[in-house]
Design an enzyme around this catalytic site. Sequence first.
Site: not given
Length: 287
Positions: A201, A226, A277
């Site tokens: 991430d 996100s 993502q």
Amino acid sequence: MTSVAEILDGLKVEQLDRLLFRGEPNQWPNRHVFGGHVVAQAMEAACLTVTDEFKPHSLHCNFLRPGKADRPIIYDVDPIRDGRSFVTRRVVAIQDGEAIFNVAVSFHVGEDGVSHQIDMPDVPMPETLDDDEAYYARILRAIGSDPKKRTYMPTEMRSIDRIDLENPQPKDPITGYWVRWKDTIEGDNNLHRRLLAYASDFAFLSSNLRPHAMIPRDPRLKTVASLDHSMWFHRDNFRVDDWIYYKTEGYWTGKGRGLARGALYTRDGRLIASTAQECLLRLKPED
């Protein structure tokens, strides 16, 4: 937290009941919980409800609300499928009675089959690149800030083509960086998977901002977050305390959102995981 050992300890979850777990949040400067922290804790909760022959092969997450850094996180595991080859667990992370995150984790026993991969791009090796943390510390000192006040990062990162913060210019959305955990990690393959998910991430959505000469802290941005995160694990025999190359692609940006894709390789070129993502890139209203 100021060491890898402290971060690893903070990622552990406590089992309250057969399918109920509790974890502590990480400390983040904006008082929100880092997404990779919740992903790693939810994965551990899911792993503790399946037998050892099943290994995580994919996860699909949604970030629903910002996690609060001053509240414990409850992980409620739903055993929605137990098959002979595949097992699926749905995990909901809860704070103050509200869901902040959910993830579907799929496990597979592993089988024989045909095999191929897209090869790793030809990139400089990590030993030839400058350390990102040292670069950002130099920039902070140049603008009169104390780099010691930055959040401790458990990973070393070395970008192959970073944005020049002193003179930002549009960059190719396809880039990458080398990453490894700073200390030796003792633990099984599941721990290394969880720590790879944690690190996946970092700096991912930045690839969507590169063509616009922007970084996540750009003053033109109101909200950067996100929205969802997916990951597929392709191999078992890798270590996160060895260098891993993370190729990132800012595949599309528009309508206040961005979509990125990623591929993670060992330094000898084995593809060990893939990621995708979607992020929120909300601009500040114009005056």
